[in-house]
Motif scaffolding. Structure first.
Motif, PDB file in Angstrom:
ATOM      1  N   LEU A 112      -4.633  -3.065  -4.922  1.00 58.20           N
ATOM      2  CA  LEU A 112      -3.823  -2.191  -4.082  1.00 58.20           C
ATOM      3  C   LEU A 112      -2.405  -2.069  -4.637  1.00 58.20           C
ATOM      4  CD1 LEU A 112      -4.899  -3.324  -0.503  1.00 58.20           C
ATOM      5  CD2 LEU A 112      -5.343  -1.111  -1.548  1.00 58.20           C
ATOM      6  N   ALA A 113      -1.864  -3.172  -5.116  1.00 57.14           N
ATOM      7  CA  ALA A 113      -0.517  -3.152  -5.686  1.00 57.14           C
ATOM      8  C   ALA A 113      -0.452  -2.222  -6.897  1.00 57.14           C
ATOM      9  CB  ALA A 113      -0.088  -4.567  -6.078  1.00 57.14           C
ATOM     10  N   GLU A 114      -1.484  -2.265  -7.722  1.00 62.65           N
ATOM     11  CA  GLU A 114      -1.534  -1.377  -8.887  1.00 62.65           C
ATOM     12  C   GLU A 114      -1.624   0.081  -8.453  1.00 62.65           C
ATOM     13  OE1 GLU A 114      -4.791  -2.652 -11.264  1.00 62.65           O
ATOM     14  OE2 GLU A 114      -3.893  -4.597 -11.761  1.00 62.65           O
ATOM     15  N   MET A 115      -2.420   0.343  -7.419  1.00 63.76           N
ATOM     16  CA  MET A 115      -2.552   1.708  -6.915  1.00 63.76           C
ATOM     17  C   MET A 115      -1.226   2.230  -6.381  1.00 63.76           C
ATOM     18  SD  MET A 115      -2.776   3.689  -3.981  1.00 63.76           S
ATOM     19  CE  MET A 115      -3.246   2.571  -2.662  1.00 63.76           C
ATOM     20  N   ILE A 116      -0.511   1.378  -5.647  1.00 63.52           N
ATOM     21  CA  ILE A 116       0.786   1.772  -5.091  1.00 63.52           C
ATOM     22  C   ILE A 116       1.781   2.076  -6.213  1.00 63.52           C
ATOM     23  CG2 ILE A 116       2.777   0.929  -3.767  1.00 63.52           C
ATOM     24  CD1 ILE A 116       0.711  -0.652  -2.054  1.00 63.52           C
ATOM     25  N   ALA A 117       1.739   1.262  -7.258  1.00 60.98           N
ATOM     26  CA  ALA A 117       2.685   1.437  -8.361  1.00 60.98           C
ATOM     27  C   ALA A 117       2.493   2.774  -9.076  1.00 60.98           C
ATOM     28  CB  ALA A 117       2.540   0.285  -9.354  1.00 60.98           C
ATOM     29  N   ARG A 118       1.262   3.282  -9.074  1.00 57.03           N
ATOM     30  CA  ARG A 118       1.006   4.517  -9.821  1.00 57.03           C
ATOM     31  C   ARG A 118       0.700   5.734  -8.943  1.00 57.03           C
ATOM     32  NH1 ARG A 118      -3.954   1.508 -10.887  1.00 57.03           N
ATOM     33  NH2 ARG A 118      -5.729   2.544  -9.880  1.00 57.03           N
ATOM     34  N   CYS A 119       0.926   5.616  -7.623  1.00 56.71           N
ATOM     35  CA  CYS A 119       0.547   6.710  -6.723  1.00 56.71           C
ATOM     36  C   CYS A 119       1.526   7.882  -6.763  1.00 56.71           C
ATOM     37  CB  CYS A 119       0.382   6.203  -5.293  1.00 56.71           C
ATOM     38  SG  CYS A 119       1.930   5.869  -4.441  1.00 56.71           S
ATOM     39  N   GLY A 120       2.702   7.672  -7.345  1.00 60.83           N
ATOM     40  CA  GLY A 120       3.656   8.767  -7.470  1.00 60.83           C
ATOM     41  C   GLY A 120       4.501   9.015  -6.234  1.00 60.83           C
ATOM     42  N   GLY A 121       4.568   8.047  -5.354  1.00 59.05           N
ATOM     43  CA  GLY A 121       5.377   8.225  -4.143  1.00 59.05           C
ATOM     44  C   GLY A 121       5.247   7.040  -3.212  1.00 59.05           C
ATOM     45  N   ASN A 122       5.488   7.277  -1.933  1.00 55.86           N
ATOM     46  CA  ASN A 122       5.447   6.213  -0.936  1.00 55.86           C
ATOM     47  C   ASN A 122       4.041   6.031  -0.370  1.00 55.86           C
ATOM     48  OD1 ASN A 122       8.274   5.834  -1.132  1.00 55.86           O
ATOM     49  ND2 ASN A 122       8.606   7.575   0.258  1.00 55.86           N
ATOM     50  N   VAL A 123       3.832   4.872   0.236  1.00 56.42           N
ATOM     51  CA  VAL A 123       2.549   4.544   0.857  1.00 56.42           C
ATOM     52  C   VAL A 123       2.808   4.074   2.283  1.00 56.42           C
ATOM     53  CG1 VAL A 123       0.639   2.899   0.840  1.00 56.42           C
ATOM     54  CG2 VAL A 123       1.358   3.966  -1.284  1.00 56.42           C
ATOM     55  N   LEU A 124       1.993   4.536   3.197  1.00 56.73           N
ATOM     56  CA  LEU A 124       2.097   4.142   4.597  1.00 56.73           C
ATOM     57  C   LEU A 124       1.051   3.069   4.879  1.00 56.73           C
ATOM     58  CD1 LEU A 124       3.604   4.899   7.228  1.00 56.73           C
ATOM     59  CD2 LEU A 124       1.792   6.578   7.667  1.00 56.73           C
ATOM     60  N   MET A 125       1.497   1.927   5.425  1.00 59.94           N
ATOM     61  CA  MET A 125       0.565   0.837   5.708  1.00 59.94           C
ATOM     62  C   MET A 125       0.503   0.540   7.198  1.00 59.94           C
ATOM     63  SD  MET A 125       0.647  -2.080   2.710  1.00 59.94           S
ATOM     64  CE  MET A 125      -0.820  -2.871   3.414  1.00 59.94           C
ATOM     65  N   TYR A 126      -0.713   0.523   7.714  1.00 59.56           N
ATOM     66  CA  TYR A 126      -0.985   0.066   9.076  1.00 59.56           C
ATOM     67  C   TYR A 126      -1.758  -1.233   8.928  1.00 59.56           C
ATOM     68  CZ  TYR A 126       0.354   4.699  10.764  1.00 59.56           C
ATOM     69  OH  TYR A 126       1.056   5.859  11.053  1.00 59.56           O
ATOM     70  N   ALA A 127      -1.064  -2.351   9.055  1.00 61.80           N
ATOM     71  CA  ALA A 127      -1.687  -3.634   8.755  1.00 61.80           C
ATOM     72  C   ALA A 127      -0.860  -4.765   9.337  1.00 61.80           C
ATOM     73  CB  ALA A 127      -1.822  -3.806   7.235  1.00 61.80           C
ATOM     74  N   SER A 128      -1.458  -5.942   9.385  1.00 59.08           N
ATOM     75  CA  SER A 128      -0.751  -7.122   9.878  1.00 59.08           C
ATOM     76  C   SER A 128       0.321  -7.536   8.872  1.00 59.08           C
ATOM     77  CB  SER A 128      -1.745  -8.274  10.068  1.00 59.08           C
ATOM     78  OG  SER A 128      -2.254  -8.695   8.812  1.00 59.08           O
ATOM     79  N   PRO A 129       1.337  -8.258   9.336  1.00 58.79           N
ATOM     80  CA  PRO A 129       2.377  -8.712   8.407  1.00 58.79           C
ATOM     81  C   PRO A 129       1.830  -9.488   7.218  1.00 58.79           C
ATOM     82  CG  PRO A 129       3.120  -9.007  10.658  1.00 58.79           C
ATOM     83  CD  PRO A 129       1.679  -8.584  10.731  1.00 58.79           C
ATOM     84  N   ARG A 130       0.808 -10.321   7.433  1.00 58.17           N
ATOM     85  CA  ARG A 130       0.295 -11.114   6.318  1.00 58.17           C
ATOM     86  C   ARG A 130      -0.385 -10.245   5.262  1.00 58.17           C
ATOM     87  NH1 ARG A 130      -3.210 -13.216  10.469  1.00 58.17           N
ATOM     88  NH2 ARG A 130      -5.271 -12.269  10.397  1.00 58.17           N
ATOM     89  N   THR A 131      -1.010  -9.135   5.697  1.00 58.03           N
ATOM     90  CA  THR A 131      -1.626  -8.226   4.728  1.00 58.03           C
ATOM     91  C   THR A 131      -0.557  -7.523   3.910  1.00 58.03           C
ATOM     92  OG1 THR A 131      -3.494  -7.851   6.226  1.00 58.03           O
ATOM     93  CG2 THR A 131      -3.187  -6.264   4.444  1.00 58.03           C
TER      94      THR A 131
END
Length: 249
Positions: A112-131
């Motif tokens: 997921l971290a790799e995907m975020i780094a190359r997505c070309g923008g921001n990412v919205l996360m709906y998840a627990s703090p630990r995730t």
């Protein structure tokens, strides 16, 4: 011989069922006598969950694979098991995501971290703090592209926001965190290029909003740590260890 790790949760029962169907030999390693006592049938070993204990049990019982069915997030037992199994025998973590989330699954926080780094923008996360924390710690910039919506309240809870371990400004207040309309508004607000959810939140509305915005949605587990190998369902976990055992043979 397969060893199932368990802290007494119901996940072990689902793993046991699929191993029985395939006539696999196995036993369950529990970390508490009370949990072992509640277990129905089958061979049981009780230990303290340390690397030393696990290594001894693996050697003495000629274990060929480990399925981790521990339900506690970020468990020290899971960490110990991965250290013992790494580069020795197959290890699979069962993250207990049996339902159909109608979205792409990614069970690796590093992925997921790799995907975020190359997505070309921001990412919205709906998840627990630990995730969120587990994903962000794998990103060099500390998760500056990750935005987490929280329900608007009378006062902003900075302490709670800091638990996500992303920049404080990226924890944003919203009129609603559920419902396709609210999610769609937040997607537009942060100009999100993807939506990521963990299995602790409702996902149907997020999937609808992501589809309407023509951006991908990914679902991950909420166990709060990276695993050597993870499987969403009990059937997948059993198939995975069988496949890895064949590959290593």
């Amino acid at each position: 011989m397969i060893m199932i790790l368990s802290d007494g949760g119901t996940a072990v029962i689902r793993i046991q069922k699929h191993l029985d169907i395939r006539d696999e030999e196995y036993f369950v390693y529990f970390t508490a006598f009370a949990a072992a006592g509640r277990f129905g049938s089958g061979s049981v070993i009780v230990g303290d969950g340390t690397e030393r204990s696990l290594h001894s049990v693996l050697r003495q019982n000629k274990v060929t694979a480990v399925i981790d069915a521990v339900c506690e997030p970020a468990s020290e037992v899971s960490k110990a098991a991965m250290c013992v199994c790494k580069e020795r025998i197959p290890y699979v973590k069962y993250v207990n995501m049996e339902e159909d989330y109608n979205a792409k699954l990614c069970l690796s926080y590093c992925g997921l971290a790799e995907m975020i780094a190359r997505c070309g923008g921001n990412v919205l996360m709906y998840a627990s703090p630990r995730t969120v924390r587990g994903v962000a710690e794998n990103i060099a910039d500390g998760g500056s592209k990750i935005y987490v919506p929280v329900l608007k309240s009378a006062g902003f809870d900075a302490d709670a926001a800091l638990e996500y371990s992303i920049p404080l400004r990226n924890v944003i207040e919203a009129d609603g965190v559920d419902g396709a309309d609210f999610v769609g508004e937040t997607i537009n607000k942060v100009d999100a290029k993807a939506v990521i959810c963990d299995c602790s939140v409702s996902t149907a509305d997020k999937a609808d909003a992501a589809k309407a915005a023509d951006i991908p949605m990914i679902v991950t587990h909420n166990m709060g740590m990276e695993y050597l190998c993870a499987a969403a369902t009990a059937a997948d976990a059993v198939i995975a260890v069988r496949t890895m055992k064949t590959t290593l043979a």
